[in-house]
Design an enzyme around this catalytic site. Sequence first.
Site, mmCIF file in Angstrom:
data_model
loop_
_atom_site.group_PDB
_atom_site.id
_atom_site.type_symbol
_atom_site.label_atom_id
_atom_site.label_comp_id
_atom_site.label_asym_id
_atom_site.label_seq_id
_atom_site.Cartn_x
_atom_site.Cartn_y
_atom_site.Cartn_z
ATOM 1 N N ASP A 3 0.582 -1.146 -0.093
ATOM 2 C CA ASP A 3 -0.298 0.107 -0.147
ATOM 3 C C ASP A 3 0.686 1.170 -0.107
ATOM 4 O O ASP A 3 1.639 0.856 -0.185
ATOM 5 C CB ASP A 3 -0.594 -0.211 0.843
ATOM 6 N N HIS A 59 -3.702 4.247 -3.777
ATOM 7 C CA HIS A 59 -2.851 3.357 -2.357
ATOM 8 C C HIS A 59 -1.431 3.460 -3.152
ATOM 9 O O HIS A 59 -0.623 2.253 -3.056
ATOM 10 C CB HIS A 59 -3.916 2.737 -2.459
ATOM 11 N N GLU A 97 -11.297 4.483 -4.169
ATOM 12 C CA GLU A 97 -10.746 5.267 -3.519
ATOM 13 C C GLU A 97 -9.782 6.617 -4.036
ATOM 14 O O GLU A 97 -8.422 6.535 -3.505
ATOM 15 C CB GLU A 97 -10.155 5.400 -1.986
#
Length: 597
Positions: free
Chosen positions: A220, A273, A344
Site C-alpha cells: 500500500d 494507494h 479510492e
Amino acid sequence: MKFSMVVGALSALVATVSAVKVNPLPAPRNITWGSSGPISVQELSLRTTDAHGHTHDIVNKAWERAWAAITSLQWVPAATEASISSFQPFPTGAGLTKRSAKPIKSVQLSLVDGDADLQHGVDESYTLEVTESAGSVKIHAQTVWGALHAFTTLQQIIISDGKGGLMIEEPVHIQDAPLYPYRGIMIDTGRNFISLPKILEQIDGMSLSKLNVLHWHLDDSQSWPMHMKSYPEMTKDAYSPRETYSREDMLNVIAYARSRGVRVIPEVDMPGHSSSGWQQIDPKIVACAHSWWSNDDYTYHTAVEPNPGQLDIIYNKTYEAVRNVYNELSGIFSDNWFHTGADELQPGCYNFSTYITEWFLEDSSRTYNDLAQYWVDHAVPIFRAAGSHRRIMMWEDIALSTEAAHDVPKDIVLQTWNNGLTNIQNLTARGYDIVVSSSDFLYLDCGHGGALGNDPRYDVMSNPDGSVNFNYGGNGGSWCAPYKTWQRIYDYDFLTNLTKTQAKHVLGAEAPLWSEQIDDVTISSQMWPRAAALAELVWSGNRDAHGNKRTTLLTQRLLNFREYLVANGVMATALMPKYCLQHPHACDLYYNQSVIT
Ligand SMILES: *[C@@H]1O[C@H](CO)[C@@H](O)[C@H](O)[C@H]1NC(C)=O
Ligand SMILES: *[C@@H]1O[C@H](CO)[C@@H](O)[C@H](O)[C@H]1NC(C)=O
Ligand SMILES: *[C@@H]1O[C@H](CO)[C@@H](O)[C@H](O)[C@H]1NC(C)=O
Ligand SMILES: *[C@@H]1O[C@H](CO)[C@@H](O)[C@H](O)[C@H]1NC(C)=O
Ligand SMILES: *[C@@H]1O[C@H](CO)[C@@H](O)[C@H](O)[C@H]1NC(C)=O
Ligand SMILES: *[C@@H]1O[C@H](CO)[C@@H](O)[C@H](O)[C@H]1NC(C)=O
C-alpha cells in the site's frame, strides 16, 4: 418420585446416545447419520484410485497431515450440537457398548480427474461414506481439491472414543460441494508487515474451514515489501530489510496454499494507494507523495489516510513501471486471477501533478471520470497481455464511485465493499461478475476506533459515540464501526432481491482484514473464528432444508471450531465464556430458537 427421576435420567441418556456429538464446520450440504452405534477407527492408510493411474503428492501429504492431527489431538468435541436439555460432558462412554461394527482400517479415495488445476471454478465436490460393514472410509471426489475437503471433514469427525482409541460416532453419508466458487479472506501486508509463519497460519485456518481464496493485498502507500528483480530499489520502502518477501517467500506461500486447496490472488493496488516502492523507481511516477494528506480541511485532502500517493495516470513512464512490476509478479503468482486495485482515487492528490493539471487545461471538458477512463484504457491492455488465461479483478470504485471510469470492460471481476445490497444490485444488474465484501457485514477490521494520532475528537469529557462530529462515518472514529460479529457475518443474505440472472453474477464473498491496526500479534485473533462464519455462509449457506436461518445452530459448531483452530495452531479468539460452550444455548439472547428468520 424416585421412579420418575430414574425414567427421566434414562431418557436423557438415550437422547445423548442416539445423537452424534461431532459438529464439523462448515456444515456439509447433506450429512446423514446412521444409528447403529460407533465404529472404531484403527490406523488408517490411504488407498487412492485415480481414473488416469496418476499418483498425487498433494493428496498423500494432505492425508498425512489430517492423520497426524487426528492421532495427536484425539479430539473430544468441545461444543456439541446437543439440545438445550440433553447436554452431558463428553465423552460419557455410554455409546460404546453397542460397538459391533467392523473397524475402519483404510481410506479408499477415488479420483475422477486428478489432474484438474486449482483455479476458479474447479470442481470441489466430494462424497464420504462410512458404513457399518465396509471396514473403510469411502471418498469419491472429482478432483484433488475435493479430496482435500473430504479429508478436513473426516479429520473433524474421527474423535476420541474416551478409552485411548478413535471412533466415528455413527455410520455417516456425506454429499458435499460449495455453494460458491469464490470463498475468501484478504490480508494486507502494506500497512503492517505480516511474517511468513503468520500468513501460513491463516492458510491453515482456511483449509480447515474450506475457504479457497487468499487475497493478498501485497503493498500500500505505506510500504512495499516485495523484492523485485526489475526494480531492486523498491524495497528501500519496506519497513526494514527483514520486513520483506523474497521471490522464494512468495513462492513458498503459494505452494503451501496450493497444497491445502487455497488459491492466492495477488493485489497490487493501483493507481490509488501507491507511493512506497514506486517513488523509488522515479519520483514523478507518484503524485502528491509529499503533500499533507488531510490539509486539515477535508475538502482538500489528498488521501483517505496517511501517507498520500497515487500513480500519475498521465505521466508515460508510469505505464512502463506498471508493466514491469505486474509482469514480474505475474510470473510468480500462478493464479489466473490478478487484482489490480483501483479503489479510492482522490482528486485532491492530482492537483499536485503537473502532467494531470496540464491535461485538464488542454481540454476544459475533461473530468476525473475521463482521467479514470484514461487509466483503464492504458493499464488494462498491460494487465491483459499476461495471456488469455488472465482474469482481472478490481475494487468496485472503478465502475461505481464519483470518479468512476465511463466504460469498464464487463469481464473484469469487481469486488464490492460499499453500500451493501445497493451496490450488489447495481453491479450485477449491469452484468459484472462480483465478489461480495460489503464493509457493513464482512470487514473484519472495523470497530477499533481511529488509527490516527493528534485527534481532538477523543478529548471530550463524555461518551462521544453519539456525536455527529465524532462519527467521521462511523462511531468511535472507526469509519466502518461497529465490529462485525460472527452473527452479523453469518446472517448476511447478500442475494436479497436479486433476479436469477443477477444472482449468477455473484461468484462468492470475501472478508477483508485491513491492517492499519493489525500485525503478527493480532492477525489471527481478528481473523478467526469469524472468517469461519463466512466460510460456512459461502460453503453451505445460512439456512436449513426448510429455508429457515440456522444461526442458532452455528453457535455450537463455531464454538467447537474455535477450539479446534486453536488446537491446530491457529490463534482464534474466544467468542463467549466457556460456560456457553459447555451449556448449549444457555447463553442465547432468546429462548425462542426461531427468532432469527
Ligand atoms: C442426502 O443424502 C441422503 C443419503 O444419501 C439422501 O437420501 C437424500 O436424498 C439427500 N438429500 C438431499 C437434499 O440431497
Ligand atoms: C506519452 O507518449 C505518447 C506516445 O507514446 C506521446 O504522444 C505523448 O506526448 C507522451 N506524453 C507525455 C506526457 O510524455
Ligand atoms: C484542485 O485545483 C483546482 C484548480 O486550482 C481547484 O479548483 C480545486 O478546488 C482543487 N481541488 C482540490 C480537491 O484540491
Ligand atoms: C448504478 O449506480 C449509478 C450511480 O449511482 C447509477 O447512475 C446507475 O443508474 C445505477 N445502475 C443500476 C443498473 O442500478
Ligand atoms: C426487497 O424487495 C422488497 C419488495 O420490493 C422490498 O419490500 C424490500 O425492502 C427489499 N429488501 C431490501 C433489503 O432491499
Ligand atoms: C419465536 O419467534 C418467532 C419469530 O419472531 C415467532 O414467529 C414465534 O411466534 C416465536 N415463538 C414463540 C413461542 O414465542
